[in-house]
Design an enzyme around this catalytic site. Structure first.
Site, PDB file in Angstrom:
ATOM      1  N   GLU A  70      49.880  46.339  -6.250  1.00  0.00           N
ATOM      2  CA  GLU A  70      50.135  46.990  -7.537  1.00  0.00           C
ATOM      3  C   GLU A  70      51.540  46.696  -8.053  1.00  0.00           C
ATOM      4  O   GLU A  70      51.767  46.660  -9.268  1.00  0.00           O
ATOM      5  CB  GLU A  70      49.902  48.496  -7.453  1.00  0.00           C
ATOM      6  CG  GLU A  70      48.440  48.908  -7.267  1.00  0.00           C
ATOM      7  CD  GLU A  70      47.990  48.903  -5.815  1.00  0.00           C
ATOM      8  OE1 GLU A  70      48.777  48.440  -4.944  1.00  0.00           O
ATOM      9  OE2 GLU A  70      46.860  49.346  -5.540  1.00  0.00           O
TER      10      GLU A  70
ATOM     11  N   PHE B 176      41.946  63.251  -1.039  1.00  0.00           N
ATOM     12  CA  PHE B 176      42.134  61.873  -0.569  1.00  0.00           C
ATOM     13  C   PHE B 176      42.720  61.017  -1.701  1.00  0.00           C
ATOM     14  O   PHE B 176      42.237  61.039  -2.830  1.00  0.00           O
ATOM     15  CB  PHE B 176      40.783  61.296  -0.125  1.00  0.00           C
ATOM     16  CG  PHE B 176      40.865  59.842   0.246  1.00  0.00           C
ATOM     17  CD1 PHE B 176      41.600  59.424   1.354  1.00  0.00           C
ATOM     18  CD2 PHE B 176      40.228  58.875  -0.526  1.00  0.00           C
ATOM     19  CE1 PHE B 176      41.688  58.081   1.684  1.00  0.00           C
ATOM     20  CE2 PHE B 176      40.310  57.527  -0.196  1.00  0.00           C
ATOM     21  CZ  PHE B 176      41.054  57.130   0.913  1.00  0.00           C
ATOM     22  N   GLN B 177      43.736  60.287  -1.392  1.00  0.00           N
ATOM     23  CA  GLN B 177      44.454  59.431  -2.345  1.00  0.00           C
ATOM     24  C   GLN B 177      44.953  60.216  -3.553  1.00  0.00           C
ATOM     25  O   GLN B 177      44.994  59.699  -4.669  1.00  0.00           O
ATOM     26  CB  GLN B 177      43.603  58.229  -2.771  1.00  0.00           C
ATOM     27  CG  GLN B 177      43.419  57.220  -1.638  1.00  0.00           C
ATOM     28  CD  GLN B 177      42.859  55.882  -2.075  1.00  0.00           C
ATOM     29  OE1 GLN B 177      42.117  55.805  -3.049  1.00  0.00           O
ATOM     30  NE2 GLN B 177      43.200  54.829  -1.350  1.00  0.00           N
TER      31      GLN B 177
ATOM     32  N   LYS C  37      39.444  60.952 -12.698  1.00  0.00           N
ATOM     33  CA  LYS C  37      38.184  60.200 -12.650  1.00  0.00           C
ATOM     34  C   LYS C  37      37.113  60.828 -13.546  1.00  0.00           C
ATOM     35  O   LYS C  37      36.351  60.116 -14.209  1.00  0.00           O
ATOM     36  CB  LYS C  37      37.701  60.139 -11.197  1.00  0.00           C
ATOM     37  CG  LYS C  37      36.588  59.149 -10.951  1.00  0.00           C
ATOM     38  CD  LYS C  37      36.333  59.012  -9.455  1.00  0.00           C
ATOM     39  CE  LYS C  37      35.293  57.943  -9.162  1.00  0.00           C
ATOM     40  NZ  LYS C  37      35.114  57.769  -7.696  1.00  0.00           N
TER      41      LYS C  37
ATOM     42  N   MET D 222      73.459  37.182  -0.867  1.00  0.00           N
ATOM     43  CA  MET D 222      74.469  37.977  -1.567  1.00  0.00           C
ATOM     44  C   MET D 222      75.027  39.075  -0.662  1.00  0.00           C
ATOM     45  O   MET D 222      76.236  39.353  -0.674  1.00  0.00           O
ATOM     46  CB  MET D 222      73.868  38.590  -2.842  1.00  0.00           C
ATOM     47  CG  MET D 222      74.887  39.264  -3.733  1.00  0.00           C
ATOM     48  SD  MET D 222      76.162  38.124  -4.320  1.00  0.00           S
ATOM     49  CE  MET D 222      75.469  37.571  -5.877  1.00  0.00           C
TER      50      MET D 222
END
Lengths: 85, 554
Positions: B53, B115-116, B165, B467
């Site tokens: 993502e 969940f999630q 959802k 760096m």
């Protein structure tokens, strides 16, 4: 160590009474370096307008916070009113 | 009798995207966003499956920056949503218009540690310009319209819309009145142009300080016109590169920590800074109290909060730079100042006559810059290669140099290049990366393979976090800590595993032919350039130091 002088301010914030407007104000206030000393908020009242009175303190100038709160999408206006401090 | 087809929340999303001209989106499916991915089937929007993502978010950023439009990314709830956050923070820091759509667990399950489930709406407060969570299907269309409007209005930025959802599945019953647009609530004060002109006419050593806001304001033409007509010497921030024509004889290059010596000295000696779309970032100013100590400031910006934030403005001109700057075009009597700085630019010009056979990174980037076609879009990651690209490559527009400036996010370059290439399929796109950065989103090589995105990757490889190693050498007594990457994978083999043509070069005699081969290749290409691990980026203004006290080598 040099003591830090915190200046105190009172803000009156007018906002659209949208989701999490209060959280947005609290997050910006903390991130921009201001302590919240007190708050009175009338939100989720169903009349589409929220009024939040907030006492804050910081070593930073209050204009920095006023400008940042004003940038939040749901904010209608911010005034500094130190008369009740 | 024909039945009218029901419109679900998921289908409505794509309808609104198409109404906003969105042709491409970047994302990754998952449980709580499945109704949206089902609706994707029936839409004309093309979806690019990224392999993380964060890659989707950065591809959306690259797409937006290269094309001057809104980038769109999609992710599911929980970890999918949290993986977007770095990309959104990057877009916020660099003022990039992105609309991120996240799936959420059904409203009945919200707040139950499902969940999630994560409170992405809460997490978004610090890393977006604005965010929404839609809990009523009949709010969805209005919210999506607002999301696009807010992303583009004023100072641009990312907006997140979290859609549970059940809202994605619900039937739309009420349509949004599309004529009722948001009003810009900030009434900007009228600018005092006369006061600004007075400062300009008094100035003997003015500098035009150009930032990323110029490109965002679509004001490149006006800024170039101002620079040409006034003859005012100009300097650029990292994000402003490409705004000024690099061939302008009074252009002095980048200022700040790794800026040119001439740019930094000129700013320190200036008596007036005309600041256009810049914000006195700490990487630009060095020690703020000692930055341009004798200069008055005329500050142009769209964001009221940037005025007086880090440096007080003598005159603030708020609003549309494109409309406001032409009012300040005037004749200036600054020939002596111009000549002094032009001479300094000649005296302190970059040198590429590096001894030995090893490849000198600034020289290879200069070669690429000289050979690449016009309107090539270059992205970078973050680190030494980023500063070398900024110093030694030339760009003809700010949309042709995409770098993570404010957030400094390693892992930006590869997915941003994919987004840029998809938005501009006919232009060459080159991702300049480092061997540390490229590994941060290396999975996006799979996205390149799947869609045959013809991005050219130039890997500046010193087998170090260069760096950080440079700073450990200079400021931490050479105590190197966790910066050795000598066990990197075989990058040529790695790229080849993704069916990407790849080559490694180690000697300067190989540079020209390899760069030409890369640029001539039709598809994606991966050029690994081995450089000396001891090379540093010069000049360098040490932390908390005035910009005229730069180090030029040790």
């Amino acid at each position: 160590m040099k003591p830090i002088t915190l200046n105190k301010y009172q803000l009156i914030i007018m906002a659209d009474d949208k989701q999490v407007v209060l959280e947005r104000i609290l997050q910006v206030t903390r991130y921009r370096g201001f302590l919240i000393n007190g708050i009175n908020a009338e939100v989720n009242t169903g009349n589409n307008e929220a009024t939040i009175t907030m006492s804050v303190s910081s070593e930073r100038p209050i204009t920095l916070l006023v400008d940042q709160i004003n940038k939040l999408i749901d904010i209608k206006g911010v005034k500094v009113d130190n008369s009740r401090l | 009798m024909t039945e009218s087809k029901t419109l679900t929340g998921g289908a409505l999303l794509f309808e609104v995207l198409e109404e906003h001209g969105v042709k491409h989106v970047f994302g990754y499916p998952g449980g709580a966003i499945m109704p949206i991915y089902d609706a994707l089937y029936d839409s004309n929007v093309k979806h690019f499956l990224c392999r993380h993502e964060q890659g989707a978010a950065f591809s959306a950023v690259g797409y937006a920056r290269a094309a001057g439009t809104v980038g769109v990314c999609l992710a599911t709830s929980g970890p999918g949503a949290t993986n977007l956050i770095t990309g959104l923070a990057d877009a916020l820091a660099d003022s990039i218009p992105v609309v991120a759509i996240t799936g959420q667990v059904p409203t009945a399950a919200m707040g139950s540690d499902a969940f999630q489930e994560i409170d992405i709406f809460g997490l978004s407060l610090a890393c977006t310009k604005h965010s929404f969570q839609v809990t009523d299907i009949d709010d969805l269309e209005r919210v999506l319209y607002q999301a696009f409007e807010i992303a583009l209005e004023g100072r641009q930025g990312p907006v997140l819309v979290d859609i549970p959802k059940d809202i994605q599945l619900a039937e739309v019953t009420e349509r949004f009145d599309k004529l009722s647009h948001l009003q810009n609530k900030v009434q900007l004060p009228l600018a005092d142009i006369n006061q600004a002109l007075e400062l300009l006419n008094k100035a003997k050593q003015p500098i035009l300080y150009v930032g990323g806001g110029v490109g965002m304001a679509n004001a490149v033409e006006e800024v170039r016109d101002f620079a040409e007509k006034t003859g005012m010497p100009s300097v650029s921030t990292l994000k402003g590169l490409g705004s000024i024509n690099p061939d302008n004889e009074n252009y002095l290059g980048m200022l700040g920590m790794h800026g040119t010596k001439t740019a930094n000295i000129a700013v320190q000696e200036s008596d007036l800074l005309v600041v256009v779309g810049a914000r006195f970032d700490d990487r630009v100013t060095g020690k703020l109290d000692e930055f341009a100590p004798n200069a008055k400031v005329i500050h142009f910006d769209i964001d009221t909060a940037e005025i007086n934030k880090r440096r007080a403005a003598d005159v603030a001109i708020l609003g549309d730079l494109k409309a406001n700057l032409p009012s300040l075009v005037t004749d200036l009597n600054i020939a002596a100042w111009q000549q002094k700085l032009q001479q300094m630019s000649r005296d302190f010009a970059w040198r590429y006559d590096h001894p030995g056979e090893n490849i000198f990174a600034p020289a290879v980037l200069k070669t690429i810059s000289d050979l690449m076609p016009s309107n090539t879009c270059v992205t970078t990651d973050v680190g030494q290669h980023q500063m070398w690209a900024a110093q030694h490559m030339s760009f003809d527009d700010p949309s042709n140099f995409l770098t993570s400036a404010g957030m400094g996010t390693m892992g930006f370059g590869l997915p941003a290049a994919i987004g840029a290439q998809i938005s501009r399929p006919h232009d060459t796109v080159i991702a300049v990366s480092g061997d540390g950065s490229v590994m941060m989103n290396v999975q996006e090589l799979a996205t390149i393979k799947r869609y045959q995105v013809p991005v050219k990757v130039v890997l500046i490889d010193n087998a170090k976090l260069g760096m950080v190693r440079q700073w450990q050498d200079l400021f931490f007594d050479g105590r190197l800590s966790q910066t050795d990457l000598s066990d990197n994978p075989d990058f040529v083999m790695l790229a080849t595993a993704f069916d990407i043509k790849a080559r490694m070069i180690t000697k300067k005699s190989e540079v020209n032919a390899a760069v030409e081969e890369m640029l001539d290749h039709d598809g994606p290409y991966f050029l690994q350039v081995k450089i000396d691990a001891a090379e540093n980026v010069w000049p360098l203004v040490p932390p908390n130091t005035a910009n005229d006290q730069m180090m030029e080598g040790v």
